[in-house]
Motif scaffolding. Sequence first.
Motif, PDB file in Angstrom:
ATOM      1  N   PHE A 175       0.797  -1.220   0.000  1.00 27.02           N
ATOM      2  CA  PHE A 175       0.000   0.000   0.000  1.00 27.02           C
ATOM      3  C   PHE A 175       0.838   1.283   0.000  1.00 27.02           C
ATOM      4  CE2 PHE A 175      -4.239  -1.823   1.758  1.00 27.02           C
ATOM      5  CZ  PHE A 175      -4.569  -2.222   0.471  1.00 27.02           C
ATOM      6  N   PRO A 176       1.844   1.419   0.882  1.00 27.25           N
ATOM      7  CA  PRO A 176       2.615   2.681   0.887  1.00 27.25           C
ATOM      8  C   PRO A 176       3.285   2.965  -0.458  1.00 27.25           C
ATOM      9  CG  PRO A 176       3.014   1.431   2.898  1.00 27.25           C
ATOM     10  CD  PRO A 176       2.267   0.528   1.982  1.00 27.25           C
ATOM     11  N   VAL A 177       3.969   1.961  -1.028  1.00 17.26           N
ATOM     12  CA  VAL A 177       4.664   2.173  -2.297  1.00 17.26           C
ATOM     13  C   VAL A 177       3.661   2.329  -3.441  1.00 17.26           C
ATOM     14  CG1 VAL A 177       6.435   1.269  -3.849  1.00 17.26           C
ATOM     15  CG2 VAL A 177       6.593   0.824  -1.407  1.00 17.26           C
ATOM     16  N   PHE A 178       2.566   1.586  -3.390  1.00 13.79           N
ATOM     17  CA  PHE A 178       1.518   1.705  -4.405  1.00 13.79           C
ATOM     18  C   PHE A 178       0.966   3.127  -4.424  1.00 13.79           C
ATOM     19  CE2 PHE A 178      -3.127   1.110  -5.417  1.00 13.79           C
ATOM     20  CZ  PHE A 178      -2.961   0.790  -6.754  1.00 13.79           C
ATOM     21  N   ALA A 179       0.702   3.679  -3.231  1.00 17.49           N
ATOM     22  CA  ALA A 179       0.182   5.046  -3.151  1.00 17.49           C
ATOM     23  C   ALA A 179       1.202   6.056  -3.680  1.00 17.49           C
ATOM     24  CB  ALA A 179      -0.192   5.379  -1.711  1.00 17.49           C
ATOM     25  N   LYS A 180       2.479   5.840  -3.352  1.00 17.39           N
ATOM     26  CA  LYS A 180       3.509   6.814  -3.728  1.00 17.39           C
ATOM     27  C   LYS A 180       3.875   6.727  -5.207  1.00 17.39           C
ATOM     28  CE  LYS A 180       8.311   8.067  -2.737  1.00 17.39           C
ATOM     29  NZ  LYS A 180       9.539   7.687  -1.970  1.00 17.39           N
ATOM     30  N   PHE A 224     -11.807  -8.426  -8.705  1.00 19.53           N
ATOM     31  CA  PHE A 224     -11.458  -7.056  -8.342  1.00 19.53           C
ATOM     32  C   PHE A 224      -9.953  -6.856  -8.218  1.00 19.53           C
ATOM     33  CE2 PHE A 224     -15.930  -7.348  -7.092  1.00 19.53           C
ATOM     34  CZ  PHE A 224     -16.416  -6.278  -7.829  1.00 19.53           C
ATOM     35  N   ALA A 225      -9.199  -7.926  -7.959  1.00 15.75           N
ATOM     36  CA  ALA A 225      -7.737  -7.812  -8.008  1.00 15.75           C
ATOM     37  C   ALA A 225      -7.270  -7.553  -9.436  1.00 15.75           C
ATOM     38  CB  ALA A 225      -7.087  -9.079  -7.458  1.00 15.75           C
ATOM     39  N   VAL A 226      -7.869  -8.271 -10.390  1.00 11.39           N
ATOM     40  CA  VAL A 226      -7.512  -8.061 -11.798  1.00 11.39           C
ATOM     41  C   VAL A 226      -7.952  -6.671 -12.253  1.00 11.39           C
ATOM     42  CG1 VAL A 226      -7.988  -8.833 -14.161  1.00 11.39           C
ATOM     43  CG2 VAL A 226      -7.512 -10.518 -12.370  1.00 11.39           C
ATOM     44  N   ASP A 227      -9.149  -6.250 -11.841  1.00 10.79           N
ATOM     45  CA  ASP A 227      -9.606  -4.920 -12.258  1.00 10.79           C
ATOM     46  C   ASP A 227      -8.759  -3.819 -11.637  1.00 10.79           C
ATOM     47  OD1 ASP A 227     -11.773  -3.476 -13.806  1.00 10.79           O
ATOM     48  OD2 ASP A 227     -11.949  -2.494 -11.850  1.00 10.79           O
ATOM     49  N   LEU A 228      -8.204  -4.062 -10.444  1.00 11.50           N
ATOM     50  CA  LEU A 228      -7.320  -3.070  -9.827  1.00 11.50           C
ATOM     51  C   LEU A 228      -6.104  -2.810 -10.713  1.00 11.50           C
ATOM     52  CD1 LEU A 228      -6.695  -1.271  -7.387  1.00 11.50           C
ATOM     53  CD2 LEU A 228      -5.593  -3.246  -6.317  1.00 11.50           C
ATOM     54  N   TYR A 229      -5.626  -3.866 -11.364  1.00  8.76           N
ATOM     55  CA  TYR A 229      -4.503  -3.697 -12.305  1.00  8.76           C
ATOM     56  C   TYR A 229      -4.892  -2.733 -13.426  1.00  8.76           C
ATOM     57  CZ  TYR A 229      -1.712  -4.825 -16.438  1.00  8.76           C
ATOM     58  OH  TYR A 229      -0.938  -4.739 -17.565  1.00  8.76           O
ATOM     59  N   PHE A 230      -6.073  -2.937 -14.015  1.00  8.08           N
ATOM     60  CA  PHE A 230      -6.492  -2.071 -15.114  1.00  8.08           C
ATOM     61  C   PHE A 230      -6.836  -0.663 -14.618  1.00  8.08           C
ATOM     62  CE2 PHE A 230      -7.375  -6.341 -16.816  1.00  8.08           C
ATOM     63  CZ  PHE A 230      -6.675  -6.251 -18.009  1.00  8.08           C
ATOM     64  N   ALA A 231      -7.384  -0.579 -13.393  1.00  8.16           N
ATOM     65  CA  ALA A 231      -7.750   0.734 -12.854  1.00  8.16           C
ATOM     66  C   ALA A 231      -6.525   1.590 -12.559  1.00  8.16           C
ATOM     67  CB  ALA A 231      -8.581   0.556 -11.583  1.00  8.16           C
ATOM     68  N   SER A 232      -5.427   0.954 -12.163  1.00  8.63           N
ATOM     69  CA  SER A 232      -4.233   1.708 -11.763  1.00  8.63           C
ATOM     70  C   SER A 232      -3.198   1.825 -12.871  1.00  8.63           C
ATOM     71  CB  SER A 232      -3.589   1.039 -10.546  1.00  8.63           C
ATOM     72  OG  SER A 232      -3.258  -0.311 -10.824  1.00  8.63           O
ATOM     73  N   ARG A 233      -3.475   1.162 -13.992  1.00  8.48           N
ATOM     74  CA  ARG A 233      -2.516   1.165 -15.085  1.00  8.48           C
ATOM     75  C   ARG A 233      -2.600   2.461 -15.883  1.00  8.48           C
ATOM     76  NH1 ARG A 233      -3.388  -2.985 -19.834  1.00  8.48           N
ATOM     77  NH2 ARG A 233      -2.297  -1.785 -21.387  1.00  8.48           N
ATOM     78  N   GLY A 234      -1.466   3.077 -16.093  1.00  8.32           N
ATOM     79  CA  GLY A 234      -1.416   4.251 -16.959  1.00  8.32           C
ATOM     80  C   GLY A 234      -1.976   5.515 -16.352  1.00  8.32           C
ATOM     81  N   LEU A 235      -2.050   5.585 -15.004  1.00  4.21           N
ATOM     82  CA  LEU A 235      -2.484   6.841 -14.391  1.00  4.21           C
ATOM     83  C   LEU A 235      -1.445   7.922 -14.684  1.00  4.21           C
ATOM     84  CD1 LEU A 235      -3.781   5.605 -10.925  1.00  4.21           C
ATOM     85  CD2 LEU A 235      -5.145   6.405 -12.833  1.00  4.21           C
ATOM     86  N   PRO A 236      -1.862   9.124 -15.021  1.00  2.83           N
ATOM     87  CA  PRO A 236      -0.890  10.167 -15.380  1.00  2.83           C
ATOM     88  C   PRO A 236      -0.045  10.572 -14.184  1.00  2.83           C
ATOM     89  CG  PRO A 236      -3.091  11.085 -15.183  1.00  2.83           C
ATOM     90  CD  PRO A 236      -3.242   9.606 -15.086  1.00  2.83           C
ATOM     91  N   PRO A 237       1.281  10.755 -14.372  1.00  2.00           N
ATOM     92  CA  PRO A 237       2.129  11.212 -13.265  1.00  2.00           C
ATOM     93  C   PRO A 237       1.788  12.643 -12.890  1.00  2.00           C
ATOM     94  CG  PRO A 237       3.369  11.184 -15.309  1.00  2.00           C
ATOM     95  CD  PRO A 237       2.046  10.560 -15.611  1.00  2.00           C
ATOM     96  N   GLY A 258      11.710  -6.779 -11.949  1.00  2.00           N
ATOM     97  CA  GLY A 258      11.243  -5.726 -12.843  1.00  2.00           C
ATOM     98  C   GLY A 258       9.743  -5.616 -12.995  1.00  2.00           C
ATOM     99  N   PHE A 259       8.982  -6.444 -12.294  1.00  2.00           N
ATOM    100  CA  PHE A 259       7.529  -6.318 -12.349  1.00  2.00           C
ATOM    101  C   PHE A 259       7.097  -5.033 -11.638  1.00  2.00           C
ATOM    102  CE2 PHE A 259       8.068 -10.756 -13.217  1.00  2.00           C
ATOM    103  CZ  PHE A 259       6.961 -11.144 -13.962  1.00  2.00           C
ATOM    104  N   THR A 260       6.050  -4.403 -12.151  1.00  2.00           N
ATOM    105  CA  THR A 260       5.477  -3.261 -11.456  1.00  2.00           C
ATOM    106  C   THR A 260       4.516  -3.756 -10.373  1.00  2.00           C
ATOM    107  OG1 THR A 260       3.587  -3.098 -12.946  1.00  2.00           O
ATOM    108  CG2 THR A 260       5.604  -1.910 -13.577  1.00  2.00           C
ATOM    109  N   ILE A 261       4.146  -2.869  -9.471  1.00  2.00           N
ATOM    110  CA  ILE A 261       3.204  -3.255  -8.413  1.00  2.00           C
ATOM    111  C   ILE A 261       1.845  -3.653  -9.000  1.00  2.00           C
ATOM    112  CG2 ILE A 261       1.897  -2.375  -6.437  1.00  2.00           C
ATOM    113  CD1 ILE A 261       4.413  -0.903  -5.574  1.00  2.00           C
ATOM    114  N   PRO A 262       1.282  -2.905  -9.971  1.00  8.72           N
ATOM    115  CA  PRO A 262       0.025  -3.388 -10.573  1.00  8.72           C
ATOM    116  C   PRO A 262       0.167  -4.770 -11.204  1.00  8.72           C
ATOM    117  CG  PRO A 262       0.341  -1.073 -11.104  1.00  8.72           C
ATOM    118  CD  PRO A 262       1.602  -1.535 -10.447  1.00  8.72           C
ATOM    119  N   GLN A 263       1.321  -5.072 -11.772  1.00  7.27           N
ATOM    120  CA  GLN A 263       1.520  -6.406 -12.352  1.00  7.27           C
ATOM    121  C   GLN A 263       1.574  -7.483 -11.269  1.00  7.27           C
ATOM    122  OE1 GLN A 263       5.086  -5.632 -14.624  1.00  7.27           O
ATOM    123  NE2 GLN A 263       3.949  -5.297 -16.539  1.00  7.27           N
TER     124      GLN A 263
END
Length: 653
Positions: free
Chosen positions: A265-270, A321-334, A412-417
């Motif tokens: 959660f902390p790293v995901f949020a940051k 909902f775990a799979v959808d979390l990947y799509f929901a968090s993918r490509g959010l603008p910095p 090298g995996f991202t957190i959403p992955q």
Amino acid sequence: MVEEHPSPAREPAASGHPNQFALLRQRRFAPFFWTQFAGAANDNLFKFAFTVMVTYQLQLHWLPPALAGLAIGALFILPFLLFSATAGQITDKHDKTRVMRFVKNLELFIMAAAAWGFVREDAVVLLACVFLMGLHSTLFGPAKYAYLPQTLTPQELTGGNGLVEMGTFVAILLGQLAGGLLVTVPGIGHGSVALACVLLALLGRATAQAIPPAPATDSQLRINWNPWTETWRNLRLAHGNTVVFRSLLGISWMWFFGAVFLAQFPVFAKDVLHADEQVAALLLAVFSLGIGLGSLLCETLGRRQVEIGLVPLGAIGMSVFAVDLYFASRGLPPSAPQTVAVFVAQPASWRVMADLGLMALFAGLYSVPMYALIQLRSPATLRARIIAANNILNALFMIASAMLAGAMLAAGFTIPQVFLATGIANAVVAAWIFLLVPEYLLRFVAWVLSHLVYRFDVRAAHHIPTEGPALLVCNHVSFVDAVLLMAASPRPIRFLMDHRIFRTPVLGRLFKLARAIPVAPHKDDAQAYEQAFEQALQVLREGDLLGIFPEGAITRDGHLQPFKAGASKILELAHREGLEVPVVPMALTNLWGSFFSRVEMRDGDAVAMVRPFRRGMFNRVGLNVGPAVAAAEAQPERLQRHVQALLQAEAGC
């Protein structure tokens, strides 16, 4: 939508408590609940405050901030591996209330030492206290879960477990929030944490004093103090019951699954959501409240019984909902670090929070019935040791979770992955468990049928015995009668069924999974006929429920047909072996004319399963359960009269 109507003859526990919250007003549960709540809050207030202190406030060359959380988590989990087996033995041998009071006394000494460590800013003392608080939780766990089935009725067990799980996650949330806020107060932060830890320990000890006695279940047990040999022995004990052991694996997998998300959660949020630490706390709050809500829903959705049909439903939701979390968090603008206000103002953030909250809700639906099943199916004299085996497996799975998630991130995996891989793995593991233990899948089908296809009203379900052998006799109206009886019973039922029903597509496969016993007429196959009754007798020998439809076939006109002598034959065989088998009459009502019953005439014959929406959706059907009849009075004519009376009682309502 399953409803159960109250009956004047219901057990006091079932009729006196409309829902699980009534338990919070009773001495047998409320002091225990608040003792557990205070302990969980104290654990997390202490650990989180210490983590913040060594991460942001102390400069320790031997404990870098990047490793602080890992070290504290590992020290807390270590006692579960070392001492769970011993804790299980102690709980089985001694009064559970005395064990809980001893643990709360220990907590007072640990928190006094921790208070000194916070005031002196002594990280070594605080690390030692982390290990000791892990020991405190190790000792408390078996007593906690073994206390519930000893105090609550089977009808209250799901609700009680749901309250405990809800309270635990709310306490975790409040403890972490309080720890994070108090430790950062300028000038007095460390002293405030020290005082809060001691006060929570005192509160837990005070509430523990009000817990009623819970006598030992195996007072003659000789304790084996060797943790290694006893750990192996506990795992073998648990392995002796296939359903229980695989439920332990299922719960441990849930902790593996949850640990992946909670740790990130902390790293995901940051790094993914581009938000500050307050958003990380918000995600934790959403997750905790989701678990709590899912845990509370188990009693309502399960009709106040241990409904393991919710477990597959929970597993499906967790993966979706775990799979959808990947799509929901993918490509959010910095963007620049977002505050909570900025984060919640964005529509995309609500999808992320909804995924987390719903995933946690389904995790609650998944875990609570498994805990209740373990408590219900474990022998009382071994219950605490089996729960200790569960704690050992949980710890191993959480360690494996940290190692695998760390390895994926290092590769090298991202957190959403990582979240996506965990959701997919959950679907695979759940499917494997449900194929190994078909009872989960069968109960899920029964739950869906009785909630989403029909509105299933059950009257006087308390007449179904919660232990020991019994013969259940029921009228035969449709192809899904057996599935509906499964939904109404808190225990598995083995059915003696006409061999022709096994040729029915889908349902035939379902009844094979349920280990239903096919029976053919004696004139067609005398040997198979006798083997079927021998298998039926074996079910009763093993102390299980046996279901039979004495009419011998599904009714073709909607009326009760004459009962054949199958039930009498089974009872006679049981009597020869000295088995006392009560007979429970049942009557399914309002099923005639539904999709699964024979109703439409074609060439003079009645057929079933045509025109799916003949009566629409959610039409009401029912089951009336009568008081048990002694085997000596269970002649076919008498049993038919009992079932007919239950049908007429429904018609007169």
